[in-house]
Design a protein around this motif. Sequence first.
Motif, PDB file in Angstrom:
ATOM      1  N   VAL A  11       0.842  -1.202   0.000  1.00 15.72           N
ATOM      2  CA  VAL A  11       0.000   0.000   0.000  1.00 15.72           C
ATOM      3  C   VAL A  11       0.877   1.252   0.000  1.00 15.72           C
ATOM      4  CG1 VAL A  11      -1.647   1.366   1.353  1.00 15.72           C
ATOM      5  CG2 VAL A  11      -2.037  -1.080   1.019  1.00 15.72           C
ATOM      6  N   GLU A  12       1.919   1.232   0.808  1.00 17.58           N
ATOM      7  CA  GLU A  12       2.846   2.383   0.875  1.00 17.58           C
ATOM      8  C   GLU A  12       3.497   2.643  -0.484  1.00 17.58           C
ATOM      9  OE1 GLU A  12       7.209   3.246   2.808  1.00 17.58           O
ATOM     10  OE2 GLU A  12       5.841   1.981   3.952  1.00 17.58           O
ATOM     11  N   VAL A  13       4.025   1.597  -1.091  1.00 18.98           N
ATOM     12  CA  VAL A  13       4.685   1.722  -2.393  1.00 18.98           C
ATOM     13  C   VAL A  13       3.662   2.057  -3.475  1.00 18.98           C
ATOM     14  CG1 VAL A  13       5.819   0.341  -4.184  1.00 18.98           C
ATOM     15  CG2 VAL A  13       6.672   0.283  -1.849  1.00 18.98           C
ATOM     16  N   GLY A  14       2.501   1.386  -3.409  1.00 14.87           N
ATOM     17  CA  GLY A  14       1.444   1.650  -4.380  1.00 14.87           C
ATOM     18  C   GLY A  14       0.973   3.088  -4.326  1.00 14.87           C
ATOM     19  N   THR A  15       0.874   3.647  -3.138  1.00 12.64           N
ATOM     20  CA  THR A  15       0.446   5.041  -2.996  1.00 12.64           C
ATOM     21  C   THR A  15       1.389   5.961  -3.768  1.00 12.64           C
ATOM     22  OG1 THR A  15      -0.537   4.606  -0.831  1.00 12.64           O
ATOM     23  CG2 THR A  15       0.008   6.902  -1.344  1.00 12.64           C
ATOM     24  N   ARG A  16       2.672   5.769  -3.558  1.00  7.35           N
ATOM     25  CA  ARG A  16       3.657   6.626  -4.239  1.00  7.35           C
ATOM     26  C   ARG A  16       3.650   6.419  -5.752  1.00  7.35           C
ATOM     27  NH1 ARG A  16       8.592   5.364  -5.674  1.00  7.35           N
ATOM     28  NH2 ARG A  16       8.731   3.576  -4.276  1.00  7.35           N
ATOM     29  N   LEU A  17       3.706   5.169  -6.183  1.00  3.67           N
ATOM     30  CA  LEU A  17       3.791   4.891  -7.621  1.00  3.67           C
ATOM     31  C   LEU A  17       2.502   5.233  -8.364  1.00  3.67           C
ATOM     32  CD1 LEU A  17       5.827   1.545  -7.631  1.00  3.67           C
ATOM     33  CD2 LEU A  17       6.634   3.844  -8.198  1.00  3.67           C
ATOM     34  N   PHE A  18       1.352   4.891  -7.801  1.00  2.00           N
ATOM     35  CA  PHE A  18       0.085   5.224  -8.448  1.00  2.00           C
ATOM     36  C   PHE A  18      -0.126   6.737  -8.490  1.00  2.00           C
ATOM     37  CE2 PHE A  18      -1.623   0.867  -7.012  1.00  2.00           C
ATOM     38  CZ  PHE A  18      -1.401   0.291  -8.248  1.00  2.00           C
ATOM     39  N   ALA A  19       0.310   7.440  -7.448  1.00  3.81           N
ATOM     40  CA  ALA A  19       0.192   8.903  -7.442  1.00  3.81           C
ATOM     41  C   ALA A  19       1.033   9.506  -8.559  1.00  3.81           C
ATOM     42  CB  ALA A  19       0.612   9.471  -6.088  1.00  3.81           C
ATOM     43  N   ILE A  39       5.774 -11.185  -6.755  1.00  2.14           N
ATOM     44  CA  ILE A  39       4.644 -10.757  -7.583  1.00  2.14           C
ATOM     45  C   ILE A  39       3.345 -11.386  -7.099  1.00  2.14           C
ATOM     46  CG2 ILE A  39       3.652 -10.975  -9.907  1.00  2.14           C
ATOM     47  CD1 ILE A  39       6.434 -10.505 -11.042  1.00  2.14           C
ATOM     48  N   SER A  40       3.417 -12.616  -6.648  1.00  2.00           N
ATOM     49  CA  SER A  40       2.207 -13.324  -6.210  1.00  2.00           C
ATOM     50  C   SER A  40       1.555 -12.664  -4.988  1.00  2.00           C
ATOM     51  CB  SER A  40       2.525 -14.782  -5.905  1.00  2.00           C
ATOM     52  OG  SER A  40       3.455 -14.876  -4.846  1.00  2.00           O
ATOM     53  N   MET A  41       2.328 -11.897  -4.212  1.00  2.00           N
ATOM     54  CA  MET A  41       1.774 -11.255  -3.016  1.00  2.00           C
ATOM     55  C   MET A  41       0.751 -10.174  -3.363  1.00  2.00           C
ATOM     56  SD  MET A  41       2.718 -12.865  -0.411  1.00  2.00           S
ATOM     57  CE  MET A  41       2.291 -11.820   0.965  1.00  2.00           C
ATOM     58  N   VAL A  42       0.911  -9.542  -4.530  1.00  2.23           N
ATOM     59  CA  VAL A  42      -0.075  -8.538  -4.948  1.00  2.23           C
ATOM     60  C   VAL A  42      -1.430  -9.219  -5.137  1.00  2.23           C
ATOM     61  CG1 VAL A  42      -0.714  -6.841  -6.721  1.00  2.23           C
ATOM     62  CG2 VAL A  42       1.680  -7.072  -6.023  1.00  2.23           C
ATOM     63  N   SER A  43      -1.414 -10.379  -5.785  1.00  3.07           N
ATOM     64  CA  SER A  43      -2.663 -11.134  -5.969  1.00  3.07           C
ATOM     65  C   SER A  43      -3.163 -11.714  -4.656  1.00  3.07           C
ATOM     66  CB  SER A  43      -2.463 -12.256  -6.976  1.00  3.07           C
ATOM     67  OG  SER A  43      -2.246 -11.722  -8.258  1.00  3.07           O
ATOM     68  N   TYR A  44      -2.250 -12.230  -3.863  1.00  2.00           N
ATOM     69  CA  TYR A  44      -2.614 -12.861  -2.596  1.00  2.00           C
ATOM     70  C   TYR A  44      -3.260 -11.854  -1.637  1.00  2.00           C
ATOM     71  CZ  TYR A  44      -2.124 -15.340   1.841  1.00  2.00           C
ATOM     72  OH  TYR A  44      -2.367 -15.932   3.057  1.00  2.00           O
ATOM     73  N   CYS A  45      -2.684 -10.679  -1.543  1.00  2.00           N
ATOM     74  CA  CYS A  45      -3.176  -9.665  -0.590  1.00  2.00           C
ATOM     75  C   CYS A  45      -4.347  -8.847  -1.124  1.00  2.00           C
ATOM     76  CB  CYS A  45      -2.045  -8.719  -0.197  1.00  2.00           C
ATOM     77  SG  CYS A  45      -0.731  -9.472   0.765  1.00  2.00           S
ATOM     78  N   PHE A  46      -4.369  -8.617  -2.438  1.00  2.00           N
ATOM     79  CA  PHE A  46      -5.346  -7.673  -2.991  1.00  2.00           C
ATOM     80  C   PHE A  46      -6.157  -8.214  -4.166  1.00  2.00           C
ATOM     81  CE2 PHE A  46      -1.835  -5.281  -1.156  1.00  2.00           C
ATOM     82  CZ  PHE A  46      -2.504  -4.472  -0.249  1.00  2.00           C
ATOM     83  N   GLY A  47      -5.837  -9.401  -4.631  1.00  2.00           N
ATOM     84  CA  GLY A  47      -6.545  -9.941  -5.784  1.00  2.00           C
ATOM     85  C   GLY A  47      -6.035  -9.402  -7.097  1.00  2.00           C
ATOM     86  N   GLY A  48      -4.955  -8.632  -7.077  1.00  2.00           N
ATOM     87  CA  GLY A  48      -4.365  -8.073  -8.289  1.00  2.00           C
ATOM     88  C   GLY A  48      -4.058  -6.596  -8.132  1.00  2.00           C
ATOM     89  N   LYS A  49      -3.538  -6.018  -9.202  1.00  2.00           N
ATOM     90  CA  LYS A  49      -3.135  -4.608  -9.176  1.00  2.00           C
ATOM     91  C   LYS A  49      -4.327  -3.687  -8.918  1.00  2.00           C
ATOM     92  CE  LYS A  49      -2.112  -2.310 -12.993  1.00  2.00           C
ATOM     93  NZ  LYS A  49      -1.434  -1.703 -14.156  1.00  2.00           N
ATOM     94  N   GLU A  50      -5.472  -3.986  -9.530  1.00  2.00           N
ATOM     95  CA  GLU A  50      -6.656  -3.145  -9.348  1.00  2.00           C
ATOM     96  C   GLU A  50      -7.122  -3.163  -7.895  1.00  2.00           C
ATOM     97  OE1 GLU A  50      -6.141  -5.188 -11.874  1.00  2.00           O
ATOM     98  OE2 GLU A  50      -6.116  -3.787 -13.563  1.00  2.00           O
ATOM     99  N   GLY A  51      -7.006  -4.318  -7.257  1.00  2.00           N
ATOM    100  CA  GLY A  51      -7.371  -4.405  -5.849  1.00  2.00           C
ATOM    101  C   GLY A  51      -6.453  -3.581  -4.966  1.00  2.00           C
ATOM    102  N   LEU A  52      -5.162  -3.580  -5.305  1.00  2.00           N
ATOM    103  CA  LEU A  52      -4.212  -2.736  -4.570  1.00  2.00           C
ATOM    104  C   LEU A  52      -4.542  -1.264  -4.781  1.00  2.00           C
ATOM    105  CD1 LEU A  52      -1.683  -2.086  -2.932  1.00  2.00           C
ATOM    106  CD2 LEU A  52      -0.305  -2.571  -4.970  1.00  2.00           C
ATOM    107  N   TYR A  53      -4.849  -0.898  -6.024  1.00  2.00           N
ATOM    108  CA  TYR A  53      -5.210   0.498  -6.317  1.00  2.00           C
ATOM    109  C   TYR A  53      -6.459   0.895  -5.525  1.00  2.00           C
ATOM    110  CZ  TYR A  53      -6.345   4.712  -8.966  1.00  2.00           C
ATOM    111  OH  TYR A  53      -6.633   6.007  -9.331  1.00  2.00           O
ATOM    112  N   ALA A  54      -7.442   0.017  -5.468  1.00  2.00           N
ATOM    113  CA  ALA A  54      -8.661   0.307  -4.707  1.00  2.00           C
ATOM    114  C   ALA A  54      -8.329   0.499  -3.223  1.00  2.00           C
ATOM    115  CB  ALA A  54      -9.677  -0.812  -4.882  1.00  2.00           C
TER     116      ALA A  54
END
Length: 196
Positions: A11-19, A39-54
């Motif tokens: 979430v921390e890294v995603g916040t910076r990169l998505f911003a 890479i699998s942790m993005v899917s495991y924790c959030f269901g994918g990149k879109e889930g992390l963005y959400a």
Amino acid sequence: MSKADCRSRLVEVGTRLFAERGLYGVSIRELSQAAGASISMVSYCFGGKEGLYAAVLQEQFACFEQIDALQQEGAEPLQLLETYLRWTIQRHRNNPHLLRFYTSELTNPTAFFPTIVAPAISKVIRVLSEVIEDGVQVGVFRKEIHAVNASLALAGMVNYFFLSLLATESLISHSPEQDEQLVQQYLMIFTKGIVK
């Protein structure tokens, strides 16, 4: 790294990169490498990149829930507008990436705009409109004022101050030490105008 730590780091890294680059400008590989996760942790924790963005959007726009406390203060309409200005300034100071998500979603909405962003913004405008309508009812504000238009004008003033930081840094101080002066200036401009 535990799942909770990995989630938090993504979430921390995603916040910076998505911003910086938006939802579609960042790959899962970049996110996982920057977070030090597989890479699998993005899917495991959030269901994918879109889930992390959400998840990032939800975290960024969570501060908008504080607007409810503004209305519950029971103060006079003018005092509530002043409180709103202070809250908005502090919100931008505390969440330096928020405005990037705000403007990105308003100008190039993703699938999460209707469920996360629009409700947060609408809520703030609705609360401000109710404050202004209350002010009209008690005779503090002019009766011909359109509450939603007035709310958009006030929100636009204070948000644009932060949106225009890079373009106006040579014209005005953006130092937090000037925040109280900014509140008083915007309150005066909003309530009294600039005509003598």
